[in-house]
Design a protein around this motif. Structure first.
Motif, PDB file in Angstrom:
ATOM      1  N   ALA A 177       0.911  -1.171   0.055  1.00 47.79           N
ATOM      2  CA  ALA A 177      -0.094   0.019  -0.151  1.00 47.79           C
ATOM      3  C   ALA A 177       1.061   0.982  -0.072  1.00 47.79           C
ATOM      4  O   ALA A 177       0.691   2.269  -0.648  1.00 47.79           O
ATOM      5  CB  ALA A 177      -1.097  -0.190   1.217  1.00 47.79           C
ATOM      6  N   ALA A 178       1.974   1.106   0.891  1.00 47.66           N
ATOM      7  CA  ALA A 178       2.942   2.364   1.010  1.00 47.66           C
ATOM      8  C   ALA A 178       3.538   2.669  -0.378  1.00 47.66           C
ATOM      9  O   ALA A 178       3.585   3.835  -0.954  1.00 47.66           O
ATOM     10  CB  ALA A 178       3.940   2.196   1.860  1.00 47.66           C
ATOM     11  N   ALA A 179       3.845   1.643  -1.304  1.00 45.84           N
ATOM     12  CA  ALA A 179       4.483   1.920  -2.496  1.00 45.84           C
ATOM     13  C   ALA A 179       3.563   2.299  -3.525  1.00 45.84           C
ATOM     14  O   ALA A 179       3.814   3.285  -4.109  1.00 45.84           O
ATOM     15  CB  ALA A 179       5.167   0.647  -3.117  1.00 45.84           C
ATOM     16  N   LEU A 180       2.235   1.850  -3.486  1.00 44.23           N
ATOM     17  CA  LEU A 180       1.353   2.296  -4.497  1.00 44.23           C
ATOM     18  C   LEU A 180       0.832   3.517  -4.141  1.00 44.23           C
ATOM     19  O   LEU A 180       0.740   4.648  -4.959  1.00 44.23           O
ATOM     20  CB  LEU A 180       0.036   1.307  -4.606  1.00 44.23           C
ATOM     21  CG  LEU A 180       0.440   0.117  -5.192  1.00 44.23           C
ATOM     22  CD1 LEU A 180      -0.729  -0.695  -5.133  1.00 44.23           C
ATOM     23  CD2 LEU A 180       0.929   0.199  -6.683  1.00 44.23           C
ATOM     24  N   LEU A 181       0.704   4.134  -2.901  1.00 47.58           N
ATOM     25  CA  LEU A 181       0.334   5.448  -2.438  1.00 47.58           C
ATOM     26  C   LEU A 181       1.520   6.277  -2.590  1.00 47.58           C
ATOM     27  O   LEU A 181       1.166   7.618  -3.091  1.00 47.58           O
ATOM     28  CB  LEU A 181      -0.308   5.507  -1.039  1.00 47.58           C
ATOM     29  CG  LEU A 181      -1.302   4.703  -1.065  1.00 47.58           C
ATOM     30  CD1 LEU A 181      -1.860   4.271   0.677  1.00 47.58           C
ATOM     31  CD2 LEU A 181      -2.750   5.403  -1.360  1.00 47.58           C
ATOM     32  N   PHE A 182       2.688   5.918  -2.545  1.00 45.53           N
ATOM     33  CA  PHE A 182       3.868   6.769  -2.996  1.00 45.53           C
ATOM     34  C   PHE A 182       3.679   7.465  -4.441  1.00 45.53           C
ATOM     35  O   PHE A 182       3.902   8.501  -4.425  1.00 45.53           O
ATOM     36  CB  PHE A 182       5.293   6.076  -2.978  1.00 45.53           C
ATOM     37  CG  PHE A 182       6.290   7.012  -2.862  1.00 45.53           C
ATOM     38  CD1 PHE A 182       6.903   7.907  -2.062  1.00 45.53           C
ATOM     39  CD2 PHE A 182       7.181   7.169  -4.064  1.00 45.53           C
ATOM     40  CE1 PHE A 182       7.876   8.388  -1.896  1.00 45.53           C
ATOM     41  CE2 PHE A 182       8.064   7.956  -4.253  1.00 45.53           C
ATOM     42  CZ  PHE A 182       8.747   8.598  -3.256  1.00 45.53           C
TER      43      PHE A 182
ATOM     44  N   LEU B 147       9.583  -1.930  -8.406  1.00 53.41           N
ATOM     45  CA  LEU B 147       8.664  -2.846  -9.383  1.00 53.41           C
ATOM     46  C   LEU B 147       7.469  -2.901  -9.012  1.00 53.41           C
ATOM     47  O   LEU B 147       6.476  -2.892 -10.079  1.00 53.41           O
ATOM     48  CB  LEU B 147       9.300  -4.178  -9.514  1.00 53.41           C
ATOM     49  CG  LEU B 147      10.508  -4.334 -10.289  1.00 53.41           C
ATOM     50  CD1 LEU B 147      11.050  -5.770 -10.282  1.00 53.41           C
ATOM     51  CD2 LEU B 147      10.254  -4.091 -11.619  1.00 53.41           C
ATOM     52  N   LEU B 148       7.058  -2.663  -7.738  1.00 51.00           N
ATOM     53  CA  LEU B 148       5.462  -2.588  -7.390  1.00 51.00           C
ATOM     54  C   LEU B 148       4.967  -1.379  -7.735  1.00 51.00           C
ATOM     55  O   LEU B 148       3.977  -1.097  -8.449  1.00 51.00           O
ATOM     56  CB  LEU B 148       5.624  -2.678  -5.726  1.00 51.00           C
ATOM     57  CG  LEU B 148       5.383  -4.237  -5.259  1.00 51.00           C
ATOM     58  CD1 LEU B 148       5.402  -4.082  -3.626  1.00 51.00           C
ATOM     59  CD2 LEU B 148       3.991  -5.010  -5.931  1.00 51.00           C
ATOM     60  N   MET B 149       5.841  -0.235  -7.567  1.00 48.90           N
ATOM     61  CA  MET B 149       5.434   1.091  -7.933  1.00 48.90           C
ATOM     62  C   MET B 149       5.101   1.180  -9.366  1.00 48.90           C
ATOM     63  O   MET B 149       4.043   1.635 -10.144  1.00 48.90           O
ATOM     64  CB  MET B 149       6.268   2.120  -7.683  1.00 48.90           C
ATOM     65  CG  MET B 149       6.475   2.235  -6.098  1.00 48.90           C
ATOM     66  SD  MET B 149       7.788   3.898  -6.018  1.00 48.90           S
ATOM     67  CE  MET B 149       8.104   3.456  -4.136  1.00 48.90           C
ATOM     68  N   ALA B 150       6.155   0.655 -10.219  1.00 49.95           N
ATOM     69  CA  ALA B 150       5.878   0.336 -11.605  1.00 49.95           C
ATOM     70  C   ALA B 150       4.797  -0.274 -12.163  1.00 49.95           C
ATOM     71  O   ALA B 150       4.186   0.048 -13.219  1.00 49.95           O
ATOM     72  CB  ALA B 150       7.226  -0.183 -12.369  1.00 49.95           C
ATOM     73  N   GLY B 151       4.368  -1.382 -11.444  1.00 55.80           N
ATOM     74  CA  GLY B 151       3.265  -2.275 -11.742  1.00 55.80           C
ATOM     75  C   GLY B 151       1.977  -1.292 -11.707  1.00 55.80           C
ATOM     76  O   GLY B 151       0.995  -1.261 -12.350  1.00 55.80           O
ATOM     77  N   GLY B 152       1.949  -0.667 -10.437  1.00 52.87           N
ATOM     78  CA  GLY B 152       0.816   0.428 -10.254  1.00 52.87           C
ATOM     79  C   GLY B 152       0.788   1.481 -11.397  1.00 52.87           C
ATOM     80  O   GLY B 152      -0.464   1.636 -11.994  1.00 52.87           O
TER      81      GLY B 152
END
Lengths: 198, 198
Positions: A177-182, B147-152
């Protein structure tokens, strides 16, 4: 909620497992019966067709997602509402991995018997996010634009969530959640910041 | 690029059309031959199996996506690089609607013959976004988190893009990019701002 018999539950669980593995087109009612450990007649007694069976599985899933987003939206206001929705959706994906995979593959199909009900529920889920965006976007922003933004947030959470569950399932939901919300926080646009993330 | 015969191209185009409409499992080599206006033997001469046919279709598509993201990333630095990638990906989705739908349904399947090559190319596409994020996130951020952020970001663009093409295809690509980038700009977190969007 309607009372669901143990047989019906076993059939739904078997259909979910097989559908996530082989796709809906690649799953037969015979296989569902075998996996559920019931007679084929029993499958047809509970669901008159494969379309009805998977239709119920998917509409129940998307309906639960919409309800989860609704509850999360009411739990906080402003951007915290968006944060709550992203986190609640990730937890739901984690608790329902097979269903999440199946929904990801089905959500943009336009050739299914259950298409109308899925689209209506999908729109309901997106509208929950869209409503949380109303106070966060410029006053003149059209509903269509807010729905596109909501689709983006929904897609980021779904894809980021599936990426997580398939390739780094050991990561705790709070980190995901932290990574996506970043990425949604504007910190990307601001360049690197001192605190370490992950 | 390899020279592709007119027959092979007609077969690939027919497979794409049918696959986007009925799913890959719901498409037969007979139907592909009929739609392409060629003999069934000609389909098998060019592709030894349905798996080979759709495998080539999908790997070519994901490979083109990775290349598009790569070119966009090199065209700008900092957050402008992310903006360029989102916009380039939306334009690619718009120019390849049927393929985009098919890819959206296939990208998280784990039971396909072409799974390995799709996963490798998908990772390549995500890595392009991930690399653009390196200078934008805190120094200690792990590659898995990036990579999680990139996936987002990838998921936001894919889902926002499909939402656009299915439900408001009259909206120009620049407006869609603006809506998605608004969610990534941190302006959501800042509350409403005066300029009107859409």
């Amino acid at each position: 909620m309607q009372r669901v018999s143990a047989t019906k539950e076993a059939i739904l669980a078997a259909a979910l497992e097989l559908g996530a593995l082989h796709g809906i087109s690649g799953t037969t009612m015979e296989q569902v019966a075998e996996r559920a450990g019931v007679a084929k007649g029993s499958v047809y007694y509970n669901f008159s067709s494969k379309d009805k069976l998977f239709g119920e599985l998917l509409t129940t899933g998307v309906s639960k997602l919409a309800q989860t987003l609704h509850d999360a939206r009411l739990s906080a206001s402003g951007f915290a509402g968006v944060e709550a929705m992203v986190t609640a959706m990730l937890s739901l994906l984690e608790a329902n991995r097979a269903l999440s995979k199946l929904m990801a593959a089905e959500i943009f199909r336009t050739d299914r018997a259950w298409q109308e009900s899925i689209f209506a529920l999908r729109r309901e889920a997106l509208t929950e996010i869209e409503e949380a965006l109303v106070p966060l976007v410029p006053a003149g922003t059209s509903e269509a634009m807010r729905l596109l933004m909501a689709g983006g947030i929904f897609g980021a959470t779904l894809m980021g969530g599936l990426e997580w569950l398939l390739f780094s399932p050991q990561t705790p939901v709070s980190d995901v959640a932290a990574a996506l919300l970043f990425t949604l926080s504007g910190k990307l646009d601001a360049g690197p910041t001192p605190p370490t993330l992950g």
